[in-house]
Design an enzyme around this catalytic site. Structure first.
Site, PDB file in Angstrom:
ATOM      1  N   HIS A 196       0.836  -1.211   0.000  1.00 51.92           N
ATOM      2  CA  HIS A 196       0.000   0.000   0.000  1.00 51.92           C
ATOM      3  C   HIS A 196       0.873   1.263   0.000  1.00 51.92           C
ATOM      4  O   HIS A 196       0.585   2.229   0.698  1.00 51.92           O
ATOM      5  CB  HIS A 196      -0.983  -0.003   1.179  1.00 51.92           C
ATOM      6  CG  HIS A 196      -2.094  -0.999   0.985  1.00 51.92           C
ATOM      7  ND1 HIS A 196      -3.196  -0.723   0.197  1.00 51.92           N
ATOM      8  CD2 HIS A 196      -2.252  -2.254   1.443  1.00 51.92           C
ATOM      9  CE1 HIS A 196      -3.999  -1.801   0.202  1.00 51.92           C
ATOM     10  NE2 HIS A 196      -3.445  -2.725   0.934  1.00 51.92           N
ATOM     11  N   THR A 197       1.940   1.204  -0.759  1.00 54.84           N
ATOM     12  CA  THR A 197       2.821   2.365  -0.923  1.00 54.84           C
ATOM     13  C   THR A 197       2.828   2.853  -2.365  1.00 54.84           C
ATOM     14  O   THR A 197       3.204   3.995  -2.625  1.00 54.84           O
ATOM     15  CB  THR A 197       4.268   1.987  -0.549  1.00 54.84           C
ATOM     16  OG1 THR A 197       4.589   0.779  -1.246  1.00 54.84           O
ATOM     17  CG2 THR A 197       4.414   1.759   0.949  1.00 54.84           C
TER      18      THR A 197
ATOM     19  N   GLY B  75      -7.250 -14.992  -7.215  1.00 56.70           N
ATOM     20  CA  GLY B  75      -7.767 -14.334  -6.010  1.00 56.70           C
ATOM     21  C   GLY B  75      -6.945 -14.610  -4.763  1.00 56.70           C
ATOM     22  O   GLY B  75      -7.450 -14.488  -3.652  1.00 56.70           O
TER      23      GLY B  75
ATOM     24  N   LEU C 293      -1.613 -13.009  -5.678  1.00 61.10           N
ATOM     25  CA  LEU C 293      -0.398 -13.166  -6.489  1.00 61.10           C
ATOM     26  C   LEU C 293      -0.564 -12.502  -7.857  1.00 61.10           C
ATOM     27  O   LEU C 293       0.148 -12.811  -8.796  1.00 61.10           O
ATOM     28  CB  LEU C 293      -0.051 -14.652  -6.657  1.00 61.10           C
ATOM     29  CG  LEU C 293       0.255 -15.407  -5.358  1.00 61.10           C
ATOM     30  CD1 LEU C 293       0.660 -16.847  -5.656  1.00 61.10           C
ATOM     31  CD2 LEU C 293       1.362 -14.718  -4.577  1.00 61.10           C
ATOM     32  N   SER C 294      -1.516 -11.598  -7.944  1.00 56.13           N
ATOM     33  CA  SER C 294      -1.716 -10.784  -9.154  1.00 56.13           C
ATOM     34  C   SER C 294      -2.126 -11.588 -10.369  1.00 56.13           C
ATOM     35  O   SER C 294      -1.615 -11.374 -11.477  1.00 56.13           O
ATOM     36  CB  SER C 294      -0.470  -9.952  -9.469  1.00 56.13           C
ATOM     37  OG  SER C 294      -0.313  -8.979  -8.501  1.00 56.13           O
TER      38      SER C 294
ATOM     39  N   SER D 276      -4.873 -11.244 -11.832  1.00 58.05           N
ATOM     40  CA  SER D 276      -5.554 -10.379 -12.804  1.00 58.05           C
ATOM     41  C   SER D 276      -4.564  -9.500 -13.562  1.00 58.05           C
ATOM     42  O   SER D 276      -4.743  -9.253 -14.749  1.00 58.05           O
ATOM     43  CB  SER D 276      -6.683  -9.570 -12.167  1.00 58.05           C
ATOM     44  OG  SER D 276      -6.195  -8.725 -11.186  1.00 58.05           O
TER      45      SER D 276
ATOM     46  N   ASP E 135       1.716  -4.278  -9.381  1.00 55.48           N
ATOM     47  CA  ASP E 135       1.538  -5.640  -9.896  1.00 55.48           C
ATOM     48  C   ASP E 135       1.955  -5.714 -11.362  1.00 55.48           C
ATOM     49  O   ASP E 135       2.610  -6.656 -11.806  1.00 55.48           O
ATOM     50  CB  ASP E 135       0.071  -6.067  -9.770  1.00 55.48           C
ATOM     51  CG  ASP E 135      -0.457  -5.881  -8.354  1.00 55.48           C
ATOM     52  OD1 ASP E 135       0.366  -5.692  -7.438  1.00 55.48           O
ATOM     53  OD2 ASP E 135      -1.686  -5.908  -8.175  1.00 55.48           O
TER      54      ASP E 135
ATOM     55  N   TYR F 231     -10.145  -1.163  -0.477  1.00 57.55           N
ATOM     56  CA  TYR F 231      -8.926  -0.667  -1.138  1.00 57.55           C
ATOM     57  C   TYR F 231      -9.101   0.801  -1.514  1.00 57.55           C
ATOM     58  O   TYR F 231      -8.232   1.634  -1.256  1.00 57.55           O
ATOM     59  CB  TYR F 231      -8.642  -1.518  -2.377  1.00 57.55           C
ATOM     60  CG  TYR F 231      -7.341  -1.166  -3.070  1.00 57.55           C
ATOM     61  CD1 TYR F 231      -6.171  -1.832  -2.766  1.00 57.55           C
ATOM     62  CD2 TYR F 231      -7.290  -0.144  -4.031  1.00 57.55           C
ATOM     63  CE1 TYR F 231      -4.974  -1.507  -3.396  1.00 57.55           C
ATOM     64  CE2 TYR F 231      -6.108   0.185  -4.659  1.00 57.55           C
ATOM     65  CZ  TYR F 231      -4.955  -0.502  -4.342  1.00 57.55           C
ATOM     66  OH  TYR F 231      -3.780  -0.167  -4.963  1.00 57.55           O
TER      67      TYR F 231
HETATM   68  C1  GLA Z   1      -2.973  -4.513  -4.912  1.00 57.52           C
HETATM   69  C2  GLA Z   1      -2.839  -3.390  -5.930  1.00 57.52           C
HETATM   70  C3  GLA Z   1      -1.435  -2.818  -5.937  1.00 57.52           C
HETATM   71  C4  GLA Z   1      -0.969  -2.440  -4.534  1.00 57.52           C
HETATM   72  C5  GLA Z   1      -1.252  -3.571  -3.553  1.00 57.52           C
HETATM   73  C6  GLA Z   1      -0.971  -3.185  -2.122  1.00 57.52           C
HETATM   74  O1  GLA Z   1      -2.178  -5.597  -5.280  1.00 57.52           O
HETATM   75  O2  GLA Z   1      -3.165  -3.850  -7.216  1.00 57.52           O
HETATM   76  O3  GLA Z   1      -1.373  -1.703  -6.797  1.00 57.52           O
HETATM   77  O4  GLA Z   1      -1.552  -1.236  -4.115  1.00 57.52           O
HETATM   78  O5  GLA Z   1      -2.586  -4.037  -3.626  1.00 57.52           O
HETATM   79  O6  GLA Z   1       0.379  -2.955  -1.934  1.00 57.52           O
END
Ligand code: GLA
Length: 357
Positions: free
Chosen positions: A34-35, A120, A123-124, A126, A166, A215
């Site tokens: 969350h940075t 979900g 691990l990204s 999407s 991501d 989020y």
């Molecule tokens: C999700 C978002 C990212 C990032 C993280 C938290 O994965 O897609 O952009 O903000 O949360 O670090």
């Protein structure tokens, strides 16, 4: 320092009707959570798990099936309607086609999507879907541009105002390295990972259903804190005491301390001090749980259970939170692969080629 965002990705030349294979990796974020959307620091790595789109280009219709979800996506590139696209995963396809159309001409595509990523889980999956779709549909440009295109499509498909982490991890991955990303200018610096530690991802058993609205709330709270003390990326934890609202103060304290932890973690790895690196991971988890309030009991309990095990240096929730996975730093071989446990290797970024098979 090398910056892989400038690396060209995509096929050069006319690939109409050729067999296309496009792959994009998922990512695990080691630290720096969350940075990204406040111009801060993060340290993700692309992993060996990812999503592949295979098929051929031609005509004006897109037709895709996926091994990870039900249904067939049938779209006409000239008549896209993201919100009305069914099945819902097809909204990523419609959003990507629409995003690319604003930059280039886009034709049809017929093919299949397959993935080795758990969907979900944080691990990204999407981002990997978006990036592989962009390459399959004909994107050509730099890794940084590809990440931006995928972020735009992700936001349009899901309505979640995600940052760029991501997508940059997926497009800029370097095997054997994590990526220090400075989101003030999106510079990516590969950081070598030591051989005597392992990165393991463990699922908490809770899927991430609340991520959407929570989020966006966190993002808004960070923006509100920024109006009070200036860019959080330039602030120190001590500066956040000037924020009188206790919630905004805690949010800002997480972000400012997390930015410091990213470089402290990199220093600990470089100094061959995995025990210190592990303590920094645990501090990140506590900050995400107490100050940023994106953890859930399942994640807290898993982190506690893992760090009590011999050979586990540290662990923390990874990704947006609200469920999903924990990332652990361990001595090699401590956590064996099992359902929901993935030893992950850092891998190269997305690619596309004319299939030979
Ligand atoms: C999700 C978002 C990212 C990032 C993280 C938290 O994965 O897609 O952009 O903000 O949360 O670090």
């Amino acid at each position: 320092m090398t910056d892989p965002t400038g690396v060209l990705v995509g096929l050069v030349g006319d690939t109409t009707d050729a067999g296309i294979e496009a792959f994009a990796p998922g990512r695990v974020n080691l630290i720096g959570e969350h940075t990204d959307y406040t111009g801060g620091l993060a340290l993700p790595m692309a992993v060996q798990l990812g999503t592949t789109v295979r098929g051929s280009r031609g005509g004006h219709d897109i037709s895709l099936v996926s091994d990870a979800a039900e249904g067939v996506v049938n779209l006409n590139v000239g008549a896209l309607n993201i919100g009305a696209t069914e099945p819902p995963w097809g909204r990523h396809v419609a959003a990507m086609a629409g995003t690319l159309l604003r930059r280039m001409s886009v034709g049809g595509f017929t093919g299949t999507i397959s993935t080795t990523l758990p969907v979900g889980a944080g691990l990204s999956s999407s981002a990997a879907l978006d990036v592989s779709l962009a390459l399959a549909l004909g994107f050509a440009g730099t890794a940084g541009e590809l990440a931006t295109v995928a972020q735009e499509a992700e936001q349009a498909a899901t309505g979640v105002p995600c940052g760029l982490m991501d997508q940059l991890a997926s497009t800029c991955g370097v095997a054997g390295h994590a990526l220090r990303i400075d989101f003030s200018d999106n510079t990516v610096t590969p950081i070598p990972l030591p051989n005597d530690v392992e990165v393991v991802v463990v699922h908490s058993g809770r899927s991430r259903t609340l991520a959407g609205s929570a989020y966006a709330d966190r993002r808004q709270q960070c923006a509100a804190a920024t109006t009070l003390i200036g860019p959080l990326a330039d602030a120190r934890p001590a500066d956040t005491t000037a924020i009188s609202d206790p919630v905004l103060r805690r949010r800002a304290r997480h972000v400012t301390s997390e930015n410091e932890r990213v470089d402290a973690f990199i220093d600990a790895l470089a100094g061959a001090d995995p025990a210190m690196a592990g303590r920094i991971l645990v501090a990140s988890h506590r900050s995400l749980a107490d100050d940023f309030e994106v953890s859930v009991p399942e994640l807290d309990e898993l982190v506690e259970r893992l760090v009590a095990m011999p050979g586990v240096y540290g662990a923390r929730l990874t990704g947006a939170g609200f469920g999903g996975c924990v990332v652990a730093l361990t001595a090699p071989g401590v956590l064996a692969a099992a359902p929901g446990v993935w030893p992950v290797q850092s891998a190269s970024g997305a690619w596309v080629r004319v299939a030979t098979a």
